[in-house]
Design a protein around this motif. Structure first.
Motif, PDB file in Angstrom:
ATOM      1  N   LEU A  32       1.009  -0.994  -0.080  1.00 23.53           N
ATOM      2  CA  LEU A  32      -0.045  -0.279   0.026  1.00 23.53           C
ATOM      3  C   LEU A  32       0.663   0.525   0.227  1.00 23.53           C
ATOM      4  N   ALA A  33       1.862   1.354   0.878  1.00 23.48           N
ATOM      5  CA  ALA A  33       3.012   2.242   0.918  1.00 23.48           C
ATOM      6  C   ALA A  33       3.582   2.848  -0.423  1.00 23.48           C
ATOM      7  N   VAL A  34       3.894   1.358  -1.275  1.00 20.90           N
ATOM      8  CA  VAL A  34       4.647   1.905  -3.015  1.00 20.90           C
ATOM      9  C   VAL A  34       3.418   1.929  -3.373  1.00 20.90           C
ATOM     10  N   ALA A  35       2.376   1.285  -3.569  1.00 23.16           N
ATOM     11  CA  ALA A  35       1.320   1.756  -4.403  1.00 23.16           C
ATOM     12  C   ALA A  35       1.009   3.648  -3.957  1.00 23.16           C
ATOM     13  N   MET A  36       0.249   3.823  -2.550  1.00 24.77           N
ATOM     14  CA  MET A  36       0.684   5.787  -2.502  1.00 24.77           C
ATOM     15  C   MET A  36       1.381   6.417  -2.721  1.00 24.77           C
ATOM     16  N   HIS A  37       2.865   6.222  -2.693  1.00 25.77           N
ATOM     17  CA  HIS A  37       3.445   6.762  -3.299  1.00 25.77           C
ATOM     18  C   HIS A  37       3.858   6.992  -5.217  1.00 25.77           C
ATOM     19  N   HIS A  38       3.285   6.144  -5.780  1.00 32.37           N
ATOM     20  CA  HIS A  38       3.949   6.354  -7.028  1.00 32.37           C
ATOM     21  C   HIS A  38       2.139   6.834  -7.564  1.00 32.37           C
ATOM     22  N   PHE A  39       1.444   6.809  -7.364  1.00 27.73           N
ATOM     23  CA  PHE A  39       0.194   7.553  -7.327  1.00 27.73           C
ATOM     24  C   PHE A  39      -0.095   8.375  -6.834  1.00 27.73           C
ATOM     25  N   GLY A  40       0.482   9.619  -5.742  1.00 30.85           N
ATOM     26  CA  GLY A  40       0.697  10.096  -5.092  1.00 30.85           C
ATOM     27  C   GLY A  40      -0.502  10.594  -4.282  1.00 30.85           C
ATOM     28  N   LEU A  55       9.389  12.112   4.859  1.00 37.22           N
ATOM     29  CA  LEU A  55       9.846  10.394   4.589  1.00 37.22           C
ATOM     30  C   LEU A  55       8.983   9.591   3.114  1.00 37.22           C
ATOM     31  N   ASP A  56      10.018   9.239   2.818  1.00 34.51           N
ATOM     32  CA  ASP A  56       9.429   8.769   1.251  1.00 34.51           C
ATOM     33  C   ASP A  56       8.939   7.290   1.580  1.00 34.51           C
ATOM     34  N   LEU A  57       7.789   7.276   0.765  1.00 36.39           N
ATOM     35  CA  LEU A  57       6.670   6.027   1.331  1.00 36.39           C
ATOM     36  C   LEU A  57       7.040   4.452  -0.100  1.00 36.39           C
ATOM     37  N   GLY A  58       7.409   5.072  -0.457  1.00 37.28           N
ATOM     38  CA  GLY A  58       8.019   4.224  -1.887  1.00 37.28           C
ATOM     39  C   GLY A  58       9.079   3.261  -0.842  1.00 37.28           C
ATOM     40  N   PHE A  59      10.037   3.961  -0.771  1.00 35.48           N
ATOM     41  CA  PHE A  59      11.488   3.442   0.054  1.00 35.48           C
ATOM     42  C   PHE A  59      11.260   2.682   0.932  1.00 35.48           C
ATOM     43  N   PHE A  60      10.325   3.430   1.750  1.00 38.03           N
ATOM     44  CA  PHE A  60       9.996   2.529   3.260  1.00 38.03           C
ATOM     45  C   PHE A  60       9.095   0.977   2.408  1.00 38.03           C
ATOM     46  N   GLY A  61       8.239   1.081   2.192  1.00 38.28           N
ATOM     47  CA  GLY A  61       7.489   0.448   1.313  1.00 38.28           C
ATOM     48  C   GLY A  61       9.126  -1.033   1.437  1.00 38.28           C
ATOM     49  N   VAL A  62       9.342  -0.535   0.586  1.00 34.33           N
ATOM     50  CA  VAL A  62      10.707  -1.655  -0.144  1.00 34.33           C
ATOM     51  C   VAL A  62      11.455  -2.133   0.364  1.00 34.33           C
ATOM     52  N   MET A  63      11.704  -1.325   1.967  1.00 38.00           N
ATOM     53  CA  MET A  63      13.104  -1.776   2.619  1.00 38.00           C
ATOM     54  C   MET A  63      11.768  -2.601   3.553  1.00 38.00           C
ATOM     55  N   LEU A  64      10.477  -2.850   3.669  1.00 38.20           N
ATOM     56  CA  LEU A  64      10.025  -3.029   4.186  1.00 38.20           C
ATOM     57  C   LEU A  64       9.932  -4.363   3.749  1.00 38.20           C
ATOM     58  N   PHE A  65       9.341  -4.080   2.438  1.00 36.17           N
ATOM     59  CA  PHE A  65       9.992  -6.072   2.024  1.00 36.17           C
ATOM     60  C   PHE A  65      10.441  -6.559   1.566  1.00 36.17           C
ATOM     61  N   PHE A  66      12.015  -5.853   2.083  1.00 32.90           N
ATOM     62  CA  PHE A  66      13.190  -6.741   2.670  1.00 32.90           C
ATOM     63  C   PHE A  66      13.253  -7.470   3.602  1.00 32.90           C
ATOM     64  N   LEU A  67      13.110  -6.600   4.586  1.00 34.80           N
ATOM     65  CA  LEU A  67      13.003  -6.982   5.432  1.00 34.80           C
ATOM     66  C   LEU A  67      11.961  -8.544   5.778  1.00 34.80           C
ATOM     67  N   VAL A  68      11.010  -8.526   5.440  1.00 36.14           N
ATOM     68  CA  VAL A  68      10.175  -9.591   5.164  1.00 36.14           C
ATOM     69  C   VAL A  68      10.899 -10.799   4.122  1.00 36.14           C
ATOM     70  N   SER A  69      11.571 -10.507   3.341  1.00 29.53           N
ATOM     71  CA  SER A  69      11.926 -11.280   3.067  1.00 29.53           C
ATOM     72  C   SER A  69      13.104 -11.951   2.820  1.00 29.53           C
ATOM     73  N   GLY A  70      14.053 -11.165   4.029  1.00 29.62           N
ATOM     74  CA  GLY A  70      15.010 -11.822   4.677  1.00 29.62           C
ATOM     75  C   GLY A  70      15.109 -13.121   5.902  1.00 29.62           C
ATOM     76  N   TYR A  71      13.187 -12.617   6.268  1.00 27.76           N
ATOM     77  CA  TYR A  71      12.584 -13.229   6.859  1.00 27.76           C
ATOM     78  C   TYR A  71      12.567 -14.530   7.278  1.00 27.76           C
ATOM     79  N   ILE A  72      12.011 -14.347   5.514  1.00 24.78           N
ATOM     80  CA  ILE A  72      11.129 -15.830   5.379  1.00 24.78           C
ATOM     81  C   ILE A  72      12.037 -16.776   4.211  1.00 24.78           C
ATOM     82  N   ILE A  73      12.933 -16.189   3.022  1.00 27.01           N
ATOM     83  CA  ILE A  73      13.484 -16.466   2.107  1.00 27.01           C
ATOM     84  C   ILE A  73      14.290 -17.411   3.015  1.00 27.01           C
TER      85      ILE A  73
END
Length: 438
Positions: A32-40, A55-73
């Motif tokens: 949702l953060a990435v979508a909000m960021h790109h759609f303005g 507060l860059d919502l796009g970068f925030f969302g992507v780094m959150l995704f990376f944390l989740v991936s690191g946790y589960i992959i």
């Protein structure tokens, strides 16, 4: 980015309920953060102007995704104990949804309003090869869809996880995370950028070379022989290390910080499952967090801003800290029930991530020919709600019609491979019994 979810420990939840728990909630927020960021969306909703501009919502969302991936992959690979099954699952998990998003964009949007990069039309073979490897951002080739840049870093993370696993080093996530963070902190401004793809011809040669290495590595892994699987995984790890060191499109501090963050996410998984002591785990994560904030302040300035995804050091550092704060808070509350709608959004988050851009371009194209009958706050509200509703519906359809069927097909392929080409005795690494599933 980043993307099947394990459950938690037996005490907390079952695998099925964990998929609707804190990790899915985080993925929903990230998407949702990435979508909000790109759609303005912050410019279109009440009180959106109160969100701090740094507060860059796009970068925030992507780094959150990376944390989740690191946790589960890594948990996914260790649960299986089978590198071939891991890679088969990843391929059927990611490629169909990406291909569907790109093809849908090409079919629906006209050329003048196309989200697919112009490079794809000008150099179709090169673009197809680089994006087909999902390494395009590290091979000097533009992503077919802009959001696909994060998938290149996800793919290299898979390379590293596979290489560490076959060497039996997969439990050493903490020193790996600290190592990447140290490189980001000490050498972040001096690591070279795009030194192997200095021209279109050089990029073409690099794509061919990388393709040969990847195909050779996957062929070795497909045999399921322990010796060849080790060769294949180490080939992938070596390729990934060479690309992020010599040919990243972004600055060195950002590239290395991404991998430090992902492996720090793995450290948190190991802490939760008692695979690492609390003190080294917390020291590791603290070092990565401090390094992430510090590199933004130290390096994300002047010409570095041309190569990063954020407009200032504040937008970099504050978004990074916010992603960590949310992840840590959700982990502390992981035994509690999260809103079902948020967990549901997390379930379809990969399609949300891929489709929000094409949908945004489609809406922009239609509005140019058929403007809204009303403007002002009411028009913005209708546009925003329509966008979010359409995005959820399209993402759900993609999840049901593309993601789930191909994931099932991937499991069928794994079973067929195991019957036709059974793994030889003596797997590269002994299977690790885990309470959770992916």
């Amino acid at each position: 980015m980043k993307l099947a979810l394990p459950g938690s420990s037996p005490r907390s939840t079952s695998p099925a309920s964990a998929r609707l728990g804190w990790l899915d909630a985080l993925r929903g927020i990230a998407a949702l953060a990435v979508a909000m960021h790109h759609f303005g969306l912050l410019d279109k909703i009440p009180y959106g102007d109160r969100v701090p501009p740094y507060l860059d919502l796009g970068f925030f969302g992507v780094m959150l995704f990376f944390l989740v991936s690191g946790y589960i992959i890594p948990a996914s690979l260790e649960r299986r104990g089978d590198v071939r099954a891991f890679w088969t699952g990843r391929i059927f998990r990611i490629y169909p949804a990406v291909a569907a998003a790109v093809v849908a964009s090409l079919l629906v949007l006209p050329r003048d309003d196309q989200i697919v990069q112009g490079f794809t039309f000008d150099h179709p073979a090169l673009s197809l090869a680089a994006n087909g490897l999902l390494l395009q951002d590290l091979l000097g080739v533009p992503s077919a869809l802009g959001v696909m840049w994060s998938l290149a870093y996800e793919m290299v993370f898979y390379y590293f996880v596979s290489a560490l696993f076959v060497q039996g080093w997969h439990r050493h996530s903490a020193p790996v995370a600290v190592g990447f963070a140290s490189v980001a902190l000490l050498l972040g401004a001096w690591l070279p950028i795009s030194t192997l793809s200095v021209s279109l011809e050089a990029s073409g040669h690099l794509v061919v070379a990388a393709g040969i290495v990847v195909l050779m590595a996957l062929a070795c892994i497909a045999t399921a022989r322990p010796d060849l699987t080790r060769w294949g995984a180490l080939l992938l790890g070596g390729l990934g290390l060479a690309l992020i060191t010599l040919n990243s499109r972004s600055t060195g501090f950002e590239t290395m910080l991404i991998f430090a963050t992902m492996f720090a996410g793995t450290v948190l998984y190991r802490l939760e499952h008692c695979q690492i002591d609390r003190l080294p785990a917390l020291l590791c994560c603290a070092f990565v967090v401090v390094s992430g904030a510090a590199v933004g302040y130290l390096y994300n300035r002047d010409t570095a801003l041309w190569h990063t995804w954020t407009p200032s050091w504040k937008s970099f550092s504050f978004a990074y800290l916010a992603a960590w704060a949310l992840f840590a808070g959700a982990m502390l509350l992981r035994h509690r029930r999260f809103p079902r709608w948020l967990s549901g959004l997390g379930t379809i988050s990969f399609s949300v991530y891929l489709l929000h851009g094409p949908l945004m371009f489609f809406i922009g194209w239609k509005l140019r020919t058929h403007p809204l009958p009303f403007a002002g706050p009411k028009g913005q509200a209708v546009l925003t709600l329509g966008y979010l509703a359409a995005l959820v519906v399209l993402s759900y359809l993609s999840y049901r019609l593309v993601e789930i069927p191909f994931q099932k097909l991937g499991r069928t392929v794994v079973r067929a491979l195991n019957r036709r080409f059974p793994a030889a005795d003596g797997d590269p690494v002994e299977r690790v019994p885990l309470a959770s599933r992916v």
